[in-house]
Scaffold this motif. Structure first.
Motif, PDB file in Angstrom:
ATOM      1  N   SER A  30      -8.457  -3.565   5.232  1.00 53.92           N
ATOM      2  CA  SER A  30      -7.988  -2.344   4.583  1.00 53.92           C
ATOM      3  C   SER A  30      -8.521  -2.228   3.170  1.00 53.92           C
ATOM      4  O   SER A  30      -8.601  -3.215   2.449  1.00 53.92           O
ATOM      5  CB  SER A  30      -6.452  -2.340   4.537  1.00 53.92           C
ATOM      6  OG  SER A  30      -5.995  -1.248   3.779  1.00 53.92           O
ATOM      7  N   SER A  31      -8.927  -1.003   2.771  1.00 51.78           N
ATOM      8  CA  SER A  31      -9.329  -0.749   1.393  1.00 51.78           C
ATOM      9  C   SER A  31      -8.175  -0.157   0.611  1.00 51.78           C
ATOM     10  O   SER A  31      -8.362   0.328  -0.491  1.00 51.78           O
ATOM     11  CB  SER A  31     -10.525   0.210   1.368  1.00 51.78           C
ATOM     12  OG  SER A  31     -10.164   1.450   1.953  1.00 51.78           O
ATOM     13  N   GLN A  32      -6.972  -0.213   1.174  1.00 53.62           N
ATOM     14  CA  GLN A  32      -5.805   0.363   0.525  1.00 53.62           C
ATOM     15  C   GLN A  32      -4.696  -0.670   0.392  1.00 53.62           C
ATOM     16  O   GLN A  32      -4.639  -1.652   1.126  1.00 53.62           O
ATOM     17  CB  GLN A  32      -5.286   1.565   1.319  1.00 53.62           C
ATOM     18  CG  GLN A  32      -6.268   2.725   1.385  1.00 53.62           C
ATOM     19  CD  GLN A  32      -5.687   3.901   2.138  1.00 53.62           C
ATOM     20  OE1 GLN A  32      -4.790   3.735   2.962  1.00 53.62           O
ATOM     21  NE2 GLN A  32      -6.191   5.081   1.854  1.00 53.62           N
ATOM     22  N   THR A  33      -3.824  -0.433  -0.592  1.00 51.78           N
ATOM     23  CA  THR A  33      -2.652  -1.283  -0.771  1.00 51.78           C
ATOM     24  C   THR A  33      -1.585  -0.869   0.228  1.00 51.78           C
ATOM     25  O   THR A  33      -1.733   0.107   0.973  1.00 51.78           O
ATOM     26  CB  THR A  33      -2.107  -1.135  -2.192  1.00 51.78           C
ATOM     27  OG1 THR A  33      -1.602   0.198  -2.357  1.00 51.78           O
ATOM     28  CG2 THR A  33      -3.193  -1.389  -3.219  1.00 51.78           C
ATOM     29  N   LYS A  37      -2.420   3.417  -1.675  1.00 51.63           N
ATOM     30  CA  LYS A  37      -3.386   3.642  -2.747  1.00 51.63           C
ATOM     31  C   LYS A  37      -4.641   2.800  -2.503  1.00 51.63           C
ATOM     32  O   LYS A  37      -4.598   1.761  -1.860  1.00 51.63           O
ATOM     33  CB  LYS A  37      -2.782   3.252  -4.099  1.00 51.63           C
ATOM     34  CG  LYS A  37      -1.661   4.155  -4.575  1.00 51.63           C
ATOM     35  CD  LYS A  37      -1.181   3.707  -5.949  1.00 51.63           C
ATOM     36  CE  LYS A  37      -0.079   4.620  -6.466  1.00 51.63           C
ATOM     37  NZ  LYS A  37       0.402   4.188  -7.808  1.00 51.63           N
ATOM     38  N   LYS A  38      -5.747   3.280  -3.063  1.00 54.18           N
ATOM     39  CA  LYS A  38      -6.967   2.493  -3.010  1.00 54.18           C
ATOM     40  C   LYS A  38      -6.813   1.235  -3.867  1.00 54.18           C
ATOM     41  O   LYS A  38      -6.156   1.254  -4.895  1.00 54.18           O
ATOM     42  CB  LYS A  38      -8.152   3.300  -3.549  1.00 54.18           C
ATOM     43  CG  LYS A  38      -8.558   4.499  -2.721  1.00 54.18           C
ATOM     44  CD  LYS A  38      -9.753   5.187  -3.374  1.00 54.18           C
ATOM     45  CE  LYS A  38     -10.198   6.407  -2.587  1.00 54.18           C
ATOM     46  NZ  LYS A  38     -11.360   7.079  -3.251  1.00 54.18           N
ATOM     47  N   HIS A  39      -7.444   0.156  -3.433  1.00 51.20           N
ATOM     48  CA  HIS A  39      -7.502  -1.026  -4.286  1.00 51.20           C
ATOM     49  C   HIS A  39      -8.296  -0.701  -5.547  1.00 51.20           C
ATOM     50  O   HIS A  39      -9.263   0.064  -5.513  1.00 51.20           O
ATOM     51  CB  HIS A  39      -8.169  -2.188  -3.549  1.00 51.20           C
ATOM     52  CG  HIS A  39      -7.278  -2.843  -2.547  1.00 51.20           C
ATOM     53  ND1 HIS A  39      -6.064  -3.392  -2.882  1.00 51.20           N
ATOM     54  CD2 HIS A  39      -7.435  -3.054  -1.206  1.00 51.20           C
ATOM     55  CE1 HIS A  39      -5.505  -3.921  -1.796  1.00 51.20           C
ATOM     56  NE2 HIS A  39      -6.317  -3.718  -0.774  1.00 51.20           N
ATOM     57  N   SER A  40      -7.879  -1.299  -6.660  1.00 52.80           N
ATOM     58  CA  SER A  40      -8.483  -1.021  -7.957  1.00 52.80           C
ATOM     59  C   SER A  40      -9.204  -2.253  -8.493  1.00 52.80           C
ATOM     60  O   SER A  40      -8.601  -3.326  -8.608  1.00 52.80           O
ATOM     61  CB  SER A  40      -7.406  -0.584  -8.951  1.00 52.80           C
ATOM     62  OG  SER A  40      -7.942  -0.410 -10.235  1.00 52.80           O
ATOM     63  N   ILE A  41     -10.487  -2.083  -8.826  1.00 52.51           N
ATOM     64  CA  ILE A  41     -11.304  -3.181  -9.321  1.00 52.51           C
ATOM     65  C   ILE A  41     -11.910  -2.794 -10.667  1.00 52.51           C
ATOM     66  O   ILE A  41     -12.468  -1.707 -10.818  1.00 52.51           O
ATOM     67  CB  ILE A  41     -12.427  -3.523  -8.316  1.00 52.51           C
ATOM     68  CG1 ILE A  41     -11.812  -4.060  -7.018  1.00 52.51           C
ATOM     69  CG2 ILE A  41     -13.406  -4.537  -8.909  1.00 52.51           C
ATOM     70  CD1 ILE A  41     -12.803  -4.295  -5.915  1.00 52.51           C
ATOM     71  N   ALA A  42     -11.806  -3.686 -11.636  1.00 51.93           N
ATOM     72  CA  ALA A  42     -12.399  -3.476 -12.958  1.00 51.93           C
ATOM     73  C   ALA A  42     -13.619  -4.385 -13.101  1.00 51.93           C
ATOM     74  O   ALA A  42     -13.525  -5.597 -12.899  1.00 51.93           O
ATOM     75  CB  ALA A  42     -11.388  -3.793 -14.052  1.00 51.93           C
ATOM     76  N   TYR A 290     -13.208  -7.177  -3.157  1.00 50.01           N
ATOM     77  CA  TYR A 290     -12.587  -6.479  -2.021  1.00 50.01           C
ATOM     78  C   TYR A 290     -12.108  -7.479  -0.956  1.00 50.01           C
ATOM     79  O   TYR A 290     -10.983  -7.378  -0.454  1.00 50.01           O
ATOM     80  CB  TYR A 290     -13.605  -5.503  -1.422  1.00 50.01           C
ATOM     81  CG  TYR A 290     -13.270  -5.023  -0.037  1.00 50.01           C
ATOM     82  CD1 TYR A 290     -12.337  -3.997   0.165  1.00 50.01           C
ATOM     83  CD2 TYR A 290     -13.877  -5.591   1.081  1.00 50.01           C
ATOM     84  CE1 TYR A 290     -12.035  -3.558   1.442  1.00 50.01           C
ATOM     85  CE2 TYR A 290     -13.578  -5.157   2.354  1.00 50.01           C
ATOM     86  CZ  TYR A 290     -12.656  -4.143   2.533  1.00 50.01           C
ATOM     87  OH  TYR A 290     -12.347  -3.705   3.801  1.00 50.01           O
ATOM     88  N   ARG A 291     -12.954  -8.431  -0.638  1.00 44.86           N
ATOM     89  CA  ARG A 291     -12.579  -9.402   0.395  1.00 44.86           C
ATOM     90  C   ARG A 291     -11.381 -10.249  -0.047  1.00 44.86           C
ATOM     91  O   ARG A 291     -10.481 -10.530   0.750  1.00 44.86           O
ATOM     92  CB  ARG A 291     -13.777 -10.296   0.729  1.00 44.86           C
ATOM     93  CG  ARG A 291     -14.927  -9.536   1.386  1.00 44.86           C
ATOM     94  CD  ARG A 291     -15.988 -10.476   1.926  1.00 44.86           C
ATOM     95  NE  ARG A 291     -17.103  -9.739   2.501  1.00 44.86           N
ATOM     96  CZ  ARG A 291     -17.092  -9.157   3.694  1.00 44.86           C
ATOM     97  NH1 ARG A 291     -16.004  -9.230   4.453  1.00 44.86           N
ATOM     98  NH2 ARG A 291     -18.145  -8.508   4.144  1.00 44.86           N
ATOM     99  N   LEU A 292     -11.364 -10.640  -1.293  1.00 43.14           N
ATOM    100  CA  LEU A 292     -10.235 -11.424  -1.800  1.00 43.14           C
ATOM    101  C   LEU A 292      -8.938 -10.625  -1.738  1.00 43.14           C
ATOM    102  O   LEU A 292      -7.879 -11.162  -1.395  1.00 43.14           O
ATOM    103  CB  LEU A 292     -10.518 -11.867  -3.237  1.00 43.14           C
ATOM    104  CG  LEU A 292     -11.581 -12.962  -3.394  1.00 43.14           C
ATOM    105  CD1 LEU A 292     -11.991 -13.106  -4.845  1.00 43.14           C
ATOM    106  CD2 LEU A 292     -11.061 -14.291  -2.835  1.00 43.14           C
ATOM    107  N   LEU A 293      -9.012  -9.334  -2.065  1.00 41.83           N
ATOM    108  CA  LEU A 293      -7.825  -8.489  -2.026  1.00 41.83           C
ATOM    109  C   LEU A 293      -7.301  -8.299  -0.608  1.00 41.83           C
ATOM    110  O   LEU A 293      -6.141  -7.960  -0.403  1.00 41.83           O
ATOM    111  CB  LEU A 293      -8.114  -7.128  -2.657  1.00 41.83           C
ATOM    112  CG  LEU A 293      -8.336  -7.153  -4.178  1.00 41.83           C
ATOM    113  CD1 LEU A 293      -8.800  -5.785  -4.659  1.00 41.83           C
ATOM    114  CD2 LEU A 293      -7.055  -7.574  -4.903  1.00 41.83           C
ATOM    115  N   ASN A 294      -8.164  -8.523   0.370  1.00 43.72           N
ATOM    116  CA  ASN A 294      -7.764  -8.406   1.762  1.00 43.72           C
ATOM    117  C   ASN A 294      -7.553  -9.759   2.431  1.00 43.72           C
ATOM    118  O   ASN A 294      -7.510  -9.854   3.655  1.00 43.72           O
ATOM    119  CB  ASN A 294      -8.817  -7.601   2.533  1.00 43.72           C
ATOM    120  CG  ASN A 294      -8.700  -6.109   2.267  1.00 43.72           C
ATOM    121  OD1 ASN A 294      -7.836  -5.430   2.813  1.00 43.72           O
ATOM    122  ND2 ASN A 294      -9.559  -5.602   1.387  1.00 43.72           N
ATOM    123  N   GLY A 295      -7.418 -10.800   1.607  1.00 44.24           N
ATOM    124  CA  GLY A 295      -7.087 -12.114   2.135  1.00 44.24           C
ATOM    125  C   GLY A 295      -8.209 -12.811   2.864  1.00 44.24           C
ATOM    126  O   GLY A 295      -7.962 -13.752   3.632  1.00 44.24           O
TER     127      GLY A 295
END
Length: 333
Positions: A30-33, A37-42, A290-295
């Motif tokens: 998923s690209s969403q929380t 919402k979309k995941h946010s990357i700085a 992105y991959r880290l945010l999705n485990g």
């Protein structure tokens, strides 16, 4: 500074391959929380103005579009300004960024801000220049030590029987510049042709590098070989060599690719360019976040490859793609 143990990406087509993999595997993550919402990357870099950073931004933006991410890109005006970079990191945390992709200005002075971001739960990915933080999960970029060795071999490819070597490096606190110099010195010092080595460190701007190089050559007129390690210092060295009329008398190995230093490669002020892959750094950095945010698991260290381009091979098809892909990117930004 701790050296990266790199795993190679397997070539300059890495970003294209990543996009193909994404298309094949779409829907698997998923690209969403959880709230939709979309995941946010700085992405916080050392600077934003050079061709190198434009290419990083283009790669990162492509990954953000592919993965449907909210993405911000910023960096200080000067590559030595770690305080502004720390402020940008803190502001990214306050905005609610879930991951930080960073190219650190200062290996140690940026560490606390990165540590604090990790403690707040952000996933941390380093590209290009490392930071002394245990919060970093993945490091992506040039194998700087090996790139320095590559620069030394390129310098030794010249015909000079005796080499008086000048090193024009940038900020002593920047991890990648120091790692490149370490690799360069290790190889160059083994050559019996090398009589002496003189090093200067300059502020990472074209003008400061030009002035520093002119002063270096005035104080050490015997210097007949120069190496320098990033885009701005490469331009400064090239302009100094042109201004002093020393293109035929001085062998120069420089870093990175833009329309000006490619022109200097043609006209002789520069003899070899060590060309990195900033587009891949940006793309893979955001992809790893992105991959880290999705485990998902990510590689601890990824080498994005470097290539030596000379006047002899610069018109080869492979080198043309490397050199002028970056120009096309920069024209679009």
């Amino acid at each position: 500074m701790k050296k990266w143990e790199h795993r190679r990406t397997g070539g300059w087509q890495v970003a294209v391959l990543a996009a193909v993999i994404l298309l094949i595997s779409s829907g698997c993550a998923s690209s969403q929380t959880a709230t939709g919402k979309k995941h946010s990357i700085a992405l916080v870099t050392k600077s934003t103005t050079s061709a190198f950073w434009h290419s990083v931004k283009a790669g990162a933006g492509a990954a953000a579009a592919e993965y449907n991410l909210d993405f911000t890109f910023e960096g200080p005006e000067k590559e030595e300004d770690y305080e502004t970079q720390n402020r940008m990191i803190r502001e990214a945390v306050e905005r609610g960024a879930e991951a930080l992709v960073i190219s650190a200005v200062d290996y140690n002075a940026n560490a606390e801000a990165v540590d604090q971001a990790a403690k707040k739960g952000l996933q941390i990915v380093v590209i290009d220049s490392d930071v002394n933080s245990s919060g970093v999960v993945s490091r992506i970029g040039t194998n700087n030590d090996a790139a320095g060795e590559m620069a030394a071999r390129a310098l030794l490819d010249g015909e000079e029987e005796v080499l008086h070597v000048g090193i024009v490096n940038y900020d002593v606190n920047s991890a990648n510049g120091q790692q490149r110099e370490e690799g360069f010195r290790r190889v160059i010092q083994e050559s019996p042709r090398v009589a002496d080595i003189t090093t200067i460190n300059v502020i990472s701007t074209t003008e400061d590098a030009r002035i520093g190089t002119e002063k270096l050559l005035k104080e050490h007129p015997e210097i007949n070989a120069i190496v320098t390690f990033n885009e701005w210092t490469s331009l400064g060295v090239g302009w100094a060599i042109r201004g002093q009329g020393l293109a035929d008398a001085t062998r120069v190995v420089a870093f990175d690719s833009n329309v000006v230093n490619v022109g200097m490669l043609e006209t002789g002020e520069v003899d070899a360019l060590i060309v990195q892959n900033p587009y891949a750094m940006g793309y893979l950095g955001v992809e790893a976040a992105y991959r880290l945010l999705n485990g998902q698991k990510v590689t601890a260290v990824t080498d994005t490859d470097t290539v030596v381009v000379t006047r002899e091979n610069m018109y080869d098809e492979a080198c043309q793609r490397i050199l002028f892909t970056f120009e096309a990117i920069n024209e679009q930004i």
